[in-house]
Design an enzyme around this catalytic site. Structure first.
Site, PDB file in Angstrom:
ATOM      1  N   GLY A  95      38.010  36.784  45.954  1.00 54.77           N
ATOM      2  CA  GLY A  95      39.156  36.171  46.612  1.00 54.77           C
ATOM      3  C   GLY A  95      39.804  37.124  47.590  1.00 54.77           C
ATOM      4  O   GLY A  95      39.548  38.332  47.554  1.00 54.77           O
ATOM      5  N   GLY A 143      35.872  36.098  42.693  1.00 56.08           N
ATOM      6  CA  GLY A 143      35.932  34.684  43.052  1.00 56.08           C
ATOM      7  C   GLY A 143      34.589  34.093  43.419  1.00 56.08           C
ATOM      8  O   GLY A 143      34.364  32.893  43.248  1.00 56.08           O
ATOM      9  N   GLU A 166      37.407  43.765  38.124  1.00 60.63           N
ATOM     10  CA  GLU A 166      38.870  43.596  38.186  1.00 60.63           C
ATOM     11  C   GLU A 166      39.674  44.637  37.428  1.00 60.63           C
ATOM     12  O   GLU A 166      40.834  44.908  37.772  1.00 60.63           O
ATOM     13  CB  GLU A 166      39.238  42.191  37.694  1.00 60.63           C
ATOM     14  CG  GLU A 166      38.867  41.059  38.646  1.00 60.63           C
ATOM     15  CD  GLU A 166      37.411  40.644  38.559  1.00 60.63           C
ATOM     16  OE1 GLU A 166      36.993  39.793  39.363  1.00 60.63           O
ATOM     17  OE2 GLU A 166      36.688  41.178  37.688  1.00 60.63           O
ATOM     18  N   ASP A 174      38.576  37.271  35.747  1.00 58.00           N
ATOM     19  CA  ASP A 174      39.104  35.905  35.621  1.00 58.00           C
ATOM     20  C   ASP A 174      38.073  34.888  36.100  1.00 58.00           C
ATOM     21  O   ASP A 174      36.895  35.042  35.832  1.00 58.00           O
ATOM     22  CB  ASP A 174      40.439  35.777  36.362  1.00 58.00           C
ATOM     23  CG  ASP A 174      40.312  35.943  37.867  1.00 58.00           C
ATOM     24  OD1 ASP A 174      39.447  36.723  38.321  1.00 58.00           O
ATOM     25  OD2 ASP A 174      41.077  35.300  38.614  1.00 58.00           O
TER      26      ASP A 174
END
Length: 376
Positions: A95, A143, A166, A174
């Protein structure tokens, strides 16, 4: 996360202005569409089209992909969905973290909306009634994992680099990482989640993250064969993919003894296992963990334990809560600064040691947000 980082009014205003400039630049520099949505035969084809930034996902891209995916899912003339990345370097590297960071600093709703919209898309991919084929030819992280791994078919190549890095930026793996990682064999998923270790090429398929492996130079032929299928079923697609896969020699999986060292009831226990092992690879992973956000490591450990018995939908609800906790803390902003902005690779974590991160502080991150919870 127990340590909120208030900014002065002047700092908030400077950050807000910077965020507005970034968003304005993004809008003005969009000579080409950020995502291409095409119909080829009975296939819907999604191309993430930001090759200069490794096809990093923006809010606009997420929303466009979601709308088109739902439309194709209900379209009687569309049988399959293919997603790919433009350029020769990346499928999707993640992302657009910098924009999220700037928004979070000033309490801009984008920090909430981005994760919400992204997870809604991840769930739509995971529940899509039509075969969804992700061609993860190149860098696939964060992402990018979310828009591929939940689909029925994931095709890796020798150019594929898979990682969930992350914990190095004060976040956690996530986009459903709490769902698919615990379901990998042994403790491989926990190992990948905590260390951000990069799997490459055939190892991505051996690990069970990709369903198939195809040589990169044959991807165009594979695409054409898939697009040319008449009224294809999942079985038809499997046969095509298996034909390409049959040409690849299978080998064993590496590092098995090391990821089994992640069998422990605590993060501290894992560190002790790695240090006691004595192998060079174990030492390297212990050194890697020592550089990660202590808070992120403990959140990630609990996320992986909890996610093993939850549905994808319940995992995404849990992860949305965790993102909002991270937005209120310090480590996410410090991690992005150290890794992506200043690039000094020297984040100052708060707290700085695992022992200082209490179970109570971690548990608070998992609490319901009430009306602000993610709804799927």
């Amino acid at each position: 996360l127990g340590h909120e980082c208030p900014l002065s009014l002047s700092s908030r205003l400077r950050t807000l202005c910077r965020l507005q400039r970034i968003q304005a630049h993004m809008m003005s520099s969009q000579v080409e569409p950020e995502v291409l949505l095409e119909k080829m035969g009975r296939a819907g084809v999604i191309t993430m089209n930001r090759p200069k930034v490794l096809n990093a996902l923006t809010m606009n891209m997420i929303q466009q992909i979601y709308r088109q995916l739902k439309q194709w899912e209900n379209d009687s003339e569309t049988d399959i969905v293919i997603i790919r990345g433009a350029g020769d370097k990346a499928f999707c590297a993640g992302g657009d973290i910098r924009v999220i960071t700037e928004a979070g600093k000033v309490g801009d709703p984008l920090a909430q909306e981005f994760f919400r919209e992204e997870y809604i898309l991840n769930n739509a991919i995971g529940t899509c009634r039509k075969p969804y084929i992700a061609l993860i030819d190149g860098i696939t992280m964060g992402g990018g994992v979310g828009v591929s791994v939940h689909g029925r078919f994931r095709v890796a190549t020798e150019k594929t680099t898979f990682a969930m890095p992350e914990t190095a930026i004060g976040l956690f793996p996530d986009v459903g990482g709490g769902y698919f990682l615990p379901r990998l064999r042994g403790k491989l998923g926990l190992f990948l989640a905590m260390t951000g270790f990069r799997l490459k090429g055939r190892d991505v398929q051996r690990a069970g993250i990709a369903t198939h492996f195809v040589e990169s130079k044959k991807i165009p032929d594979l695409e054409k064969e898939l697009v040319d299928l008449k009224f294809p079923s999942a079985e038809d697609i499997t046969k095509v993919l298996d034909t390409y896969q049959a040409k690849v020699r299978h080998q064993g999986s590496p590092h098995k003894p090391v990821y089994q060292l992640f069998s422990s009831s605590s993060v501290e226990g894992i560190m002790q296992n790695l240090k006691a092992d004595g192998s060079e690879f174990a030492k390297k992973q212990a050194e890697t963990l020592s550089k990660m956000s202590p808070t992120s490591l403990k959140i990630t450990y609990k996320q992986q334990q909890a996610g093993a018995s939850l549905s994808l939908q319940d995992v995404l609800v849990m992860e949305y809560r965790l993102t909002q906790a991270c937005m209120k803390g310090c480590d996410f902003y410090e991690g992005v600064r150290a890794v992506l902005v200043d690039k000094d690779q020297n984040p100052v974590w708060n707290p700085s040691r695992l022992e200082e991160v209490s179970d109570q502080r971690v548990d608070q991150c998992f609490l319901s947000l009430g009306e602000k919870d993610l709804t799927l």
